[in-house]
Each structure stands twice: as C-alpha cells, then as structure tokens.
Design a protein around this motif. Structure first.
Motif, short mmCIF file in Angstrom:
data_model
loop_
_atom_site.label_atom_id
_atom_site.label_comp_id
_atom_site.label_asym_id
_atom_site.label_seq_id
_atom_site.Cartn_x
_atom_site.Cartn_y
_atom_site.Cartn_z
N ASN A 14 0.85 -1.19 0.00
CA ASN A 14 0.00 0.00 0.00
C ASN A 14 0.88 1.24 0.00
N VAL A 15 0.65 2.10 -0.95
CA VAL A 15 1.27 3.42 -0.96
C VAL A 15 0.13 4.38 -0.60
N THR A 16 0.28 5.06 0.52
CA THR A 16 -0.82 5.84 1.09
C THR A 16 -0.56 7.34 1.00
N ASP A 58 13.94 -10.89 -5.40
CA ASP A 58 12.73 -11.71 -5.42
C ASP A 58 11.47 -10.94 -5.01
N ALA A 59 11.63 -9.68 -4.64
CA ALA A 59 10.50 -8.87 -4.18
C ALA A 59 10.09 -7.87 -5.26
N LEU A 60 8.89 -7.37 -5.15
CA LEU A 60 8.41 -6.31 -6.04
C LEU A 60 8.93 -4.99 -5.48
N ASN A 61 9.62 -4.22 -6.30
CA ASN A 61 10.25 -2.99 -5.83
C ASN A 61 9.26 -1.83 -5.93
N TYR A 62 8.63 -1.50 -4.81
CA TYR A 62 7.62 -0.44 -4.80
C TYR A 62 8.24 0.93 -5.04
N LYS A 63 9.51 1.10 -4.74
CA LYS A 63 10.16 2.39 -4.97
C LYS A 63 10.27 2.68 -6.47
N VAL A 64 10.60 1.66 -7.26
CA VAL A 64 10.68 1.82 -8.72
C VAL A 64 9.31 2.18 -9.28
N ILE A 65 8.27 1.50 -8.82
CA ILE A 65 6.91 1.76 -9.30
C ILE A 65 6.50 3.18 -8.93
N THR A 66 6.75 3.57 -7.69
CA THR A 66 6.36 4.90 -7.22
C THR A 66 7.08 6.00 -7.99
N LYS A 67 8.35 5.81 -8.29
CA LYS A 67 9.09 6.81 -9.08
C LYS A 67 8.49 6.98 -10.47
N VAL A 69 5.34 6.45 -11.27
CA VAL A 69 4.06 7.14 -11.07
C VAL A 69 4.31 8.63 -10.89
N ILE A 70 5.27 9.00 -10.04
CA ILE A 70 5.57 10.41 -9.79
C ILE A 70 5.95 11.12 -11.09
N GLN A 71 6.84 10.51 -11.85
CA GLN A 71 7.28 11.13 -13.10
C GLN A 71 6.11 11.32 -14.06
N HIS A 72 5.30 10.29 -14.22
CA HIS A 72 4.17 10.36 -15.16
C HIS A 72 3.16 11.43 -14.75
N VAL A 73 2.84 11.47 -13.47
CA VAL A 73 1.83 12.42 -13.00
C VAL A 73 2.35 13.85 -13.08
N GLU A 74 3.56 14.07 -12.60
CA GLU A 74 4.08 15.44 -12.55
C GLU A 74 4.41 16.01 -13.93
N GLU A 75 4.74 15.14 -14.88
CA GLU A 75 5.07 15.62 -16.22
C GLU A 75 3.87 15.62 -17.17
N GLY A 76 2.75 15.06 -16.72
CA GLY A 76 1.60 14.90 -17.61
C GLY A 76 0.60 16.03 -17.55
N ARG A 77 -0.31 15.98 -18.50
CA ARG A 77 -1.48 16.87 -18.56
C ARG A 77 -2.68 15.99 -18.86
N VAL A 89 -2.84 2.98 -12.88
CA VAL A 89 -3.10 1.54 -12.77
C VAL A 89 -2.21 0.77 -13.73
N ASP A 90 -2.07 1.25 -14.96
CA ASP A 90 -1.22 0.59 -15.95
C ASP A 90 0.23 0.51 -15.46
N ILE A 91 0.74 1.59 -14.89
CA ILE A 91 2.12 1.59 -14.38
C ILE A 91 2.25 0.57 -13.25
N CYS A 92 1.27 0.53 -12.36
CA CYS A 92 1.32 -0.38 -11.22
C CYS A 92 1.15 -1.84 -11.63
N SER A 93 0.61 -2.10 -12.80
CA SER A 93 0.36 -3.46 -13.29
C SER A 93 1.44 -3.97 -14.23
#
Length: 125
Positions: A14-16, A58-67, A69-77, A89-93
């Motif tokens: 969970n990223v809250t 062997d783990a899912l790297n939530y830091k990579v996913i979050t980075k 997301v941050i880039q996509h959201v902050e650079e997008g319109r 959702v696509d990035i997280c999947s």
C-alpha cells in the motif's frame, strides 16, 4: 510457526496518500495551473519466494513503481481523472507478478462544498 514454513504467499503493498501536483481538468483555469492530487495505491503479488530467500531481487520494488508514477503524474497533462487513474493503474500493473493493482486518486477542492472528488480503478490478472 515461521512465515517461511506457513501457507502465506500473497503480499499487499500500500502506498498511502502520495501527494503530487499535475495539470488535471478541462476548465481553462485547470489547464493553466497545477493542482494537488492524492494517490493511494494497492498492489498484490505473490511473495512466497521473497520472504523465503530474503533477497531483494525476489520482491516487487515499490520504490521503482512509485518513481514511475511520480514522473508520469508530474510531467503529464490530463483532461479527465479517469485517464490519470487508468495510467497509474497501468504503471502499477506492468510487472508480470502483479495480480491486482487498485488505484484511487483524489482531486481535493474539485467541488466547492466537498473535501475532494475521487475515482478508483483496478486491474486483475
């Protein structure tokens, strides 16, 4: 009984309240200045191997996913909240081991008498 010997296999990340700013909306003022969005992410994946080996690979790297997301959201319109949520959702999947990704994004102060408006989407594999 240790987790490594039990029947546990699914992990939920969970990223809250990830607070970002982006261009979101179709009204003229919304297209000219960034607004706050609050993102909540839930990602399910099988973690049996990661807690048995204690190996980062062997783990899912939530830091990579979050980075991402941050880039996509902050650079997008985005005109619609639906598009922004679907993109996140696509990035997280993206990772093949993700079995479920659920994203809720709040747009604070979108309505005059409400704290926020939010939209949720999920993807199951």
């Amino acid at each position: 009984m240790s987790l490594t010997t039990g029947a546990y296999s699914n992990a939920i990340i969970n990223v809250t309240n990830l607070r970002l700013r982006t261009f979101i909306g179709f009204n003229p003022d919304e297209r000219e200045k960034q607004q706050d969005v609050v993102i909540n992410i839930e990602i399910h994946y099988p973690a049996d191997k990661s807690f048995q080996t204690d190996n980062v690979a062997d783990a899912l790297n939530y830091k990579v996913i979050t980075k991402k997301v941050i880039q996509h959201v902050e650079e997008g319109r985005f005109l619609l909240l639906e598009k922004l949520v679907a993109d996140v959702v696509d990035i997280c999947s993206e990772h093949p081991s993700v079995t479920l990704a659920k994203v809720t994004i709040d747009k604070p102060h979108a309505l005059r008498f409400a704290d926020s408006v939010s939209l949720s989407l999920e993807h199951r594999r």
